[in-house]
Structures are given as structure tokens and as C-alpha cells.
Design an enzyme around this catalytic site. Structure first.
Site, PDB file in Angstrom:
ATOM      1  N   ASP A  98      41.228  49.931  46.604  1.00  0.00           N
ATOM      2  CA  ASP A  98      40.511  49.622  45.368  1.00  0.00           C
ATOM      3  C   ASP A  98      40.930  50.594  44.272  1.00  0.00           C
ATOM      4  O   ASP A  98      40.759  51.811  44.414  1.00  0.00           O
ATOM      5  CB  ASP A  98      39.002  49.729  45.641  1.00  0.00           C
ATOM      6  CG  ASP A  98      38.172  49.085  44.538  1.00  0.00           C
ATOM      7  OD1 ASP A  98      38.754  48.621  43.539  1.00  0.00           O
ATOM      8  OD2 ASP A  98      36.937  49.053  44.689  1.00  0.00           O
TER       9      ASP A  98
ATOM     10  N   ASP B 228      42.705  44.182  41.102  1.00  0.00           N
ATOM     11  CA  ASP B 228      42.699  45.615  41.394  1.00  0.00           C
ATOM     12  C   ASP B 228      42.209  45.985  42.788  1.00  0.00           C
ATOM     13  O   ASP B 228      41.894  47.145  43.038  1.00  0.00           O
ATOM     14  CB  ASP B 228      41.876  46.365  40.337  1.00  0.00           C
ATOM     15  CG  ASP B 228      40.392  46.063  40.432  1.00  0.00           C
ATOM     16  OD1 ASP B 228      40.039  45.018  41.001  1.00  0.00           O
ATOM     17  OD2 ASP B 228      39.594  46.871  39.930  1.00  0.00           O
ATOM     18  N   GLU B 229      42.158  45.025  43.699  1.00  0.00           N
ATOM     19  CA  GLU B 229      41.805  45.396  45.067  1.00  0.00           C
ATOM     20  C   GLU B 229      42.381  44.417  46.080  1.00  0.00           C
ATOM     21  O   GLU B 229      42.681  43.267  45.755  1.00  0.00           O
ATOM     22  CB  GLU B 229      40.298  45.538  45.244  1.00  0.00           C
ATOM     23  CG  GLU B 229      39.502  44.314  44.910  1.00  0.00           C
ATOM     24  CD  GLU B 229      38.015  44.550  45.119  1.00  0.00           C
ATOM     25  OE1 GLU B 229      37.590  44.729  46.266  1.00  0.00           O
ATOM     26  OE2 GLU B 229      37.290  44.556  44.125  1.00  0.00           O
TER      27      GLU B 229
END
Length: 420
Positions: free
Chosen positions: A22, A116-117
Site C-alpha cells: 500500500d 496504489d495498492e
DNA sequence: TCTGGGGTCCTAGGACCC
DNA sequence: TCTGGGGTCCTAGGACCC
């Protein structure tokens, strides 16, 4: 079916083999990376207009209490010197793509959850999972200048919780702590979970939290002990079974590196409420054109058209219609969307309008929505027009041409214009 | 200080069919 | 004589996630 994913949770060794990675304050970090003068400053990316919200806040901004989804006005009030940026989502996608590339250099089993993860299944890797976590952090830091947290566990939701616990904490003196890689000890999952609040479970939001709370459930341990039959009456059958499993550290979901998109939509919140079908129809034309272009780019088309309307008081309705065949044409989509909107009373004032397409299928095998769109045989000619539009945009950029009805706002206008 | 935009999944009721 | 039951499709809404 025969893959290794079904045996998760028991006896596969000392270490969990699922990673959750993350990024820290992703959009804000990208901005601070390309503009080094912003480093160490409170930065927010998001809408700055009357109705804007924060999409991402740097740790310096978070120290003031700013967080994502917060109205931008509130963020400015908390932190008057905050640097507000509109956001550059094209750039974020590029950076995201490179980061996913780094992750895929460790295992092909990478499941992006958002820009973003991502989850990784490293059960087939040579190195121990925690070591991979540290390597990922180092590479993302050195190649993209972005910090990230990694959770390591035997199952997905525990890995996700782990990455949350590995994050730094915002503080006026600068982010503190953050061990970077957090491993949930294998074999001790239930004991690890038991004292934690139920809100730590991925999928427990405000509504579920208050329902559980009314049943006297505050911790994950209490949820794990709660009789399933009673839980089903509290949160519904499917949700109850899911949460009960998670509370007992059981999460059979495999890391799915390949996924198919189920729906595509676009929506727009107006700076001020809109009161006429004409203005809303013009916006629907623009949104439909955009959705349709993305459908064609992805090589899919969909049968169900949904219009979303949010009124000034934030109440929200949807109206949908399933066509006989699937659409990927902006003009055909806009026509269906406008028909749906006609049945909605917009006199109270509309703050948001949206259009979506679902029931997607590969556009190679699709059947054109010839009749039920009201287009008759003309749907075929729209297909040619769309192809031409895509070609022009491919050559001259997405702003090179846009739907004429957006500009003419005449009810039947369907021409195409070159802006400027 | 009123609350973005893009998704996923689930529930529930009615229609329709067997 | 009230009238069963299941399956599927469609529509609307809601919860949740980042």
C-alpha cells in the site's frame, strides 16, 4: 480449481505467503516527487471548487487532521497554508503502472486493488515473504521516490490489516514510527485479531459497525464467538458468513491476477445545482461519449444503461434499462440515458448526474442494439462514426472532437464539432 | 464544512415461466 | 377455492472500498 489457493491458512510453513502493498499518501507523494519544493509541506490533491473533496493528503497535512474524502473547505480551515493541487491522474496511472511492474518482478500473481495498492501471492517465490516485502519497499523508494507499507500474512484480509499497521503515523513533528513491513504471525491469527475492533475488518463500514455495536459486538473476538444464525439476522446472510469467517481468520479468497471489468461509468458534480432536462441532457451526452470511448478502448460493450441522479439534498436515485443488444456508441448510449432521465423530475435541483454501462461483454461477439435503442438500422452507421472519432482522437488528442449535442444543446442534435 | 469519482457486491421485490 | 414452489431476469437501492 486445482491450484494451490484452496489450501490457505493451515500448515504451509512458518510464514504467510500473501503480501499487501500500500503506497503512502500516493497522489500527494507523486506530486512531492516531481516538485521537490513541496517536500515537508502539507499538500492535498483534490477538487478545489465549492464542492471539492480531498483525494489524497500528505503526512504533513494529515498532522493537521486533514484526510481523504474531507471537504476541501474544511481542509483549508484546518490547515490554511495547505498546498492544494488539482491532480494529474494520467501521471498517477503511469507511476502506478511502473510500481505494479516492480511487484510483478517478484511474482506474476499480482492483484491490483486500485492505483496504489495490490495483493501478491509469493508462495512460489524463492525468498521469504518478509524479505520480499523489504525489497519491494526499497525498490519502490529508490525507483519512484515513494514510501509504501507491506503486510505479510497467510490470507488476504490479514495482509491488508498488516500493511495498515505498518504505516507511519502523522505527527506535527513529522511522520513517526511505521515499521514498513508487518507480519501477522502464522498460527496466532485468532489471538492477534481477538482484541482488535471490528472496524478493522475489511468490509465493515459505518452501517455495519453500528449494527454490530447494537448487538454488543465491539471486538473481532466477540464477533468470532457470536452465533452465526444470530449474526445473519443482524447483517444479512452473505455478509454474516463472510464476516464470521474473517473474524475467525478464515479467508479463502485467492489472489486474482486476472480480472474482468464489470461496469464502466462517469459522473459529474455541478458547482451549482442544475434544474433543467436540457442542461442535464447536454452533460449526459458528454459523459456518455466518454464512457463509450473507454468501452471501445477496452474492447467491451454493455447491455444495461444506468443513469444516476443526486439531488441538492444529496438523496440519490438510479434508473436503468437493459437493451436487447450491447452498446459502445456514445450517441446510442446518450440517447438511452436521456430517455431514462426524461422520467425523472429534476425540478428540485440536481447536484450530480452520472451514466454507467454494465452487463459487459467482449465487443467482438456483441450483438448491436439495433431495435430497442430506437435507432433501427442506423446503429450500424454509428459504429462507423465511432471508429472515425476514435481515429481522430488517437491522432490529435481526446479534446480534438466532442459530441455536438453538448454544445448545441438542441434536443435532437447529434452532430460532431471541433471545439474552438 | 455539507459530503468527488470510479468501482464491487449484495438484497429485495416483481415479472415471467415452468 | 384462495393459490405451491423454484429459477431467472430485471430494477432500485444500499454498503463498502480506495
Amino acid at each position: 480449481m486445482a491450484m494451490s489457493n484452496s489450501t490457505r491458512g493451515g500448515g504451509r510453513g512458518r510464514s504467510g505467503a500473501i503480501l499487501h502493498v500500500d503506497m503512502d499518501a500516493f497522489f500527494a507523494s507523486v506530486e512531492q516527487g516531481r516538485r521537490p519544493e513541496l517536500k515537508g509541506l502539507p499538500v492535498a490533491v483534490g477538487g478545489q471548487g465549492r464542492r471539492g473533496v480531498v483525494a489524497s493528503a500528505s503526512y504533513e497535512a494529515r498532522a493537521y487532521g486533514v484526510h481523504s474524502a474531507m471537504p476541501s473547505g474544511r481542509a483549508r480551515q484546518l490547515c490554511p497554508e495547505i498546498v492544494f493541487l488539482p491532480g494529474d491522474h494520467e501521471l498517477y496511472s503511469e507511476v502506478s503502472g511502473r510500481i505494479m511492474g516492480i511487484l510483478r518482478s517478484f511474482t506474476p500473481l499480482v492483484e491490483p486493488l486500485s492505483v496504489d495498492e495490490a495483493f501478491l501471492d509469493v508462495s512460489g517465490a524463492h525468498r521469504p515473504p518478509v524479505e520480499i516485502g523489504h525489497l519491494i519497499r526499497r525498490q519502490v523508494r529508490s525507483q519512484e521516490g515513494i514510501g509504501c507499507a507491506v503486510g505479510v500474512a497467510a490470507v488476504k484480509f490479514l495482509a491488508k490489516l498488516g500493511s495498515k499497521l505498518a504505516k507511519p503515523q502523522p505527527d506535527p513533528a513529522g511522520p513517526v514510527g511505521g515499521i514498513g513491513v508487518f507480519e501477522v504471525p502464522v498460527g496466532r491469527e485468532r489471538a492477534f485479531l481477538a482484541p482488535r475492533p471490528v472496524g478493522d475488518i475489511w468490509g465493515v463500514g459505518p452501517a455495519t459497525l453500528s449494527r454490530l455495536s447494537r448487538s454488543g459486538i465491539a471486538t473481532i473476538g466477540e464477533l468470532a464467538e457470536f452465533p452465526l444464525e444470530r449474526l445473519e439476522k443482524v447483517v444479512g446472510q452473505a455478509h454474516a458468513r463472510h464476516l464470521h469467517s474473517l473474524a475467525n481468520a478464515v479467508d479463502p479468497r485467492p489472489v486474482a491476477s486476472e480480472s474482468t471489468v464489470k461496469s464502466m461509468s462517469r459522473e459529474e458534480t455541478f458547482a451549482r445545482d442544475v434544474y433543467t432536462h436540457e442542461a442535464l441532457g447536454a452533460e449526459l451526452a458528454v459523459l456518455s461519449d466518454s464512457v463509450a470511448a473507454r468501452l471501445r478502448e477496452a474492447g467491451v460493450a454493455g447491455r444495461t444503461v444506468t443513469v444516476k441522479v443526486r439531488f441538492g439534498d444529496f438523496s440519490t436515485i438510479t434508473r436503468s434499462h437493459t437493451l436487447a443488444g450491447s452498446v459502445d456508441s456514445g450517441v446510442v448510449l446518450a440517447r438511452a440515458a436521456k430517455r431514462l432521465l426524461q422520467a425523472v423530475d429534476v425540478a428540485p435541483g440536481v447536484r450530480l448526474i452520472g451514466v454507467g454501462v454494465s452487463d459487459l461483454e467482449d465487443s467482438g461477439q456483441r450483438q448491436l442494439a439495433l431495435d430497442l435503442t430506437g435507432d433501427g438500422a442506423r446503429a450500424h452507421s454509428w459504429h462507423e462514426v465511432d471508429r472515425a472519432v476514435d481515429l481522430i482522437r488517437g491522432k490529435f488528442g481526446s479534446g480534438a472532437i466532442r459530441p455536438g449535442s453538448a454544445a448545441d444543446s438542441g434536443p435532437g442534435a447529434t452532430g460532431w464539432i471541433r471545439p474552438g
